[in-house]
Design an enzyme around this catalytic site. Structure first.
Site, PDB file in Angstrom:
ATOM      1  N   ASP A  41      58.355  24.906  57.719  1.00  0.00           N
ATOM      2  CA  ASP A  41      57.960  25.616  58.935  1.00  0.00           C
ATOM      3  C   ASP A  41      57.512  27.010  58.489  1.00  0.00           C
ATOM      4  OD1 ASP A  41      57.726  26.433  61.573  1.00  0.00           O
ATOM      5  OD2 ASP A  41      59.655  25.589  62.170  1.00  0.00           O
ATOM      6  N   ASP A 137      53.977  27.871  62.867  1.00  0.00           N
ATOM      7  CA  ASP A 137      54.560  28.308  64.134  1.00  0.00           C
ATOM      8  C   ASP A 137      53.498  29.005  64.999  1.00  0.00           C
ATOM      9  OD1 ASP A 137      57.170  28.622  65.543  1.00  0.00           O
ATOM     10  OD2 ASP A 137      56.715  30.752  65.402  1.00  0.00           O
ATOM     11  N   GLU A 200      51.466  24.253  65.478  1.00  0.00           N
ATOM     12  CA  GLU A 200      52.162  24.215  66.764  1.00  0.00           C
ATOM     13  C   GLU A 200      51.250  24.875  67.788  1.00  0.00           C
ATOM     14  OE1 GLU A 200      56.044  25.835  69.236  1.00  0.00           O
ATOM     15  OE2 GLU A 200      55.077  27.080  67.743  1.00  0.00           O
ATOM     16  N   HIS A 261      62.532  20.881  69.041  1.00  0.00           N
ATOM     17  CA  HIS A 261      63.679  21.783  69.227  1.00  0.00           C
ATOM     18  C   HIS A 261      63.458  22.798  70.349  1.00  0.00           C
ATOM     19  CE1 HIS A 261      60.759  23.817  66.803  1.00  0.00           C
ATOM     20  NE2 HIS A 261      61.346  24.957  67.040  1.00  0.00           N
ATOM     21  N   ASP A 262      62.319  22.733  71.028  1.00  0.00           N
ATOM     22  CA  ASP A 262      62.044  23.673  72.121  1.00  0.00           C
ATOM     23  C   ASP A 262      61.999  22.995  73.486  1.00  0.00           C
ATOM     24  OD1 ASP A 262      61.751  25.841  70.360  1.00  0.00           O
ATOM     25  OD2 ASP A 262      59.647  25.373  70.010  1.00  0.00           O
TER      26      ASP A 262
HETATM   27  C1  NOJ Z   1      57.984  28.435  68.315  1.00  0.00           C
HETATM   28  C2  NOJ Z   1      59.235  27.807  67.795  1.00  0.00           C
HETATM   29  O1  NOJ Z   1      59.136  26.419  67.875  1.00  0.00           O
HETATM   30  C3  NOJ Z   1      60.373  28.382  68.607  1.00  0.00           C
HETATM   31  O2  NOJ Z   1      61.577  27.712  68.360  1.00  0.00           O
HETATM   32  C4  NOJ Z   1      60.469  29.856  68.310  1.00  0.00           C
HETATM   33  O3  NOJ Z   1      61.449  30.457  69.115  1.00  0.00           O
HETATM   34  C5  NOJ Z   1      59.137  30.558  68.555  1.00  0.00           C
HETATM   35  N1  NOJ Z   1      58.019  29.816  68.050  1.00  0.00           N
HETATM   36  C6  NOJ Z   1      59.115  31.920  67.902  1.00  0.00           C
HETATM   37  O4  NOJ Z   1      58.914  31.802  66.534  1.00  0.00           O
END
Ligand code: NOJ
Length: 471
Positions: A41, A137, A200, A261-262
């Protein structure tokens, strides 16, 4: 660890709480020995406020690193994705800096060529060590408007939602210049054989496709999050699939994601029974799929009490559903008190159901979701039609979603019942090779097949009815 790893203080080492560089090298070696790839990541939009670059940058207005971050005398109206203004006042140097996330995560200035060089060096550092690629990211946020224009209000902002959504992100996201940066990253990654660049990106599908880049020289895989956001009914999912496949650039490789994870876990969003249907969907769609740990055992979100909250997104805006802790709880390996995950106190609680929903228990049950995942993984290896075969005849009828995957003589019919009542589906002569939610593997079908509620069938068509009629 202000945002659990998304606040990087050194791009070229391992945080001691996770181990050492030797541990990392060994992980990579052992993974490769098992033909597994390791993708890191990469977090290029922002650093930690502890990063030496930022410490230097905030030390004075004359610092050579001042312009590595986004400093302004006056804030504009850009918000942080975690709520509140994105601008933080720095008293000693009397300016504001911008942070798309926490104030502990200052945004880098990607217009500064020195920043780009340093970040590409970080990519090379890991590529040299042998990593197989990167998940980048918030790729779509990297470059901001050079005039720092105010964002317009979001006309669809429902009160009660994160204040981060109050405005449209017209000037601090998806700027045209971002594609130059993505292409540069791709050039770095491509200078090593067999590596992958994943982005992402949360954008509407047309904008998303631009991240494949001109002549496909952008991200190999701009993450496709459409299924994360889709309603769970046959019509909505059929529409998502068709929409995505229709705008996919020629020769671009598709990809699909059910969870990360989000976002709330798939078994929570669609229900435990439907999680198996979702698995069949994921593994029979074309291209690359991404699984999130725990999906293979049907893990659900774990309710988190206010005392147990870890996620800054929840702490910043409590009680409106921003927290991501529920989908980040320990993986239950067995039914013991700490689920075989740790001897210590886990950072988040285990699910109340971990005595039964765990790897060891599901191993024992040949009809479990875990075995379904194994079967589907093996099947994709065996039948390339499921990976890069043509996607045909996507259709929704009541609760039934159907499509075909075709590669030369090999033809599969996928029947997914996204509802709870039975439906009849037309088929040709074939054999059920995977049944989720029932024991029908090996059943021969012809003409009409009944698909029960929350059942999913993968049918290998033996010959088509038209040919049968001819013969
Ligand atoms: C996206 C990530 O998936 C998330 O978990 C994170 O809080 C934010 N970007 C900030 O890096």
């Amino acid at each position: 660890m202000a945002d659990f790893g998304y606040d990087v203080a050194d791009y070229c080492t391992i945080d001691p709480i996770f181990g050492t560089m030797q541990d990392f090298d060994r992980l990579l070696e052992e993974a490769h020995r098992r033909s597994l790839k390791v993708i890191l990541d990469f977090v290029p939009n922002h650093t930690s406020d502890q990063h030496p670059w930022f410490l230097d940058s905030r030390s004075s207005r004359e610092s050579p690193k001042r312009d590595w971050y986004l400093w302004r005398d006056e804030p504009n109206n850009w918000m942080s994705n975690f709520g509140g203004s994105g601008w933080e006042w720095d008293e000693p140097t009397a300016q504001y800096y911008y942070h798309s996330f926490l104030k502990e995560q200052p945004d880098l200035n990607w217009r500064n060529p020195a920043v780009r060089i340093a970040m590409y060096d970080a990519l090379r550092f890991w590529l040299e060590r042998g990593v197989d690629g990167f998940r980048v990211d918030v790729m779509w946020l990297l470059i901001k408007d050079n005039q720092f224009r105010d964002n317009p209000p979001n006309p669809d902002y429902p009160p009660g939602q994160s204040s981060g959504n109050r405005l449209l992100t017209l000037y601090n996201a998806n700027r045209p210049e971002v594609h130059v940066v993505v292409a540069e990253m791709r050039t770095v990654v491509d200078s090593y054989p067999g590596r992958v660049l994943i982005g992402e990106i949360y954008l509407p599908v047309k904008e998303l496709m631009a991240y494949y880049g001109q002549d496909l020289k952008g991200a190999n895989l701009p993450f496709n999050f459409l299924l994360l956001q889709s309603a769970w009914n046959a019509e909505a999912v059929a529409q998502v699939i068709s929409e995505y496949m229709n705008v996919l650039p020629a020769r671009a490789w598709p990809n699909w994601v059910l969870g990360n994870h989000d976002n709330a876990r798939i078994a929570t969003r669609v229900g435990v029974q439907q999680a198996q249907v979702a698995a069949m969907l994921l593994f029979t769609l074309p291209g690359t799929l991404t699984m999130y740990y725990g999906e293979e055992i049907g893990m659900t979100n774990v309710p988190i009490t206010p005392e147990d909250v870890q996620d800054p997104a929840e702490k910043n805006q409590p009680g409106i559903g921003m927290g991501r802790d529920p989908e980040r709880t320990p993986m239950p390996w067995n039914g013991s008190r700490l689920a075989g995950f740790t001897d210590g106190r886990p950072w988040l609680p285990l699910g109340a159901d971990h005595a039964t929903v765990n790897v060891e228990a599901l191993e024992q049950d040949r009809n479990s979701i875990l075995h379904l995942y194994r079967k589907l993984i093996a099947l994709r290896r065996k039948h390339p039609a499921l990976i890069d075969g043509e996607m045909r005849s996507v259709a929704a009828d009541q609760n039934l979603l159907r499509y075909e995957r075709v590669d030369g003589d090999e033809r599969f019919l996928v029947l997914l019942n996204l509802g709870h009542s039975s439906v009849q589906a037309a088929t040709e002569i074939g054999i059920v090779i995977v049944a989720a939610g029932s024991y029908r593997e090996g059943e021969r079908v012809d003409n009409l097949v009944e698909v029960k509620g929350s059942e999913a069938l993968l049918i290998k068509i033996e010959r088509s009815s038209t040919r049968r009629a001819d013969s």
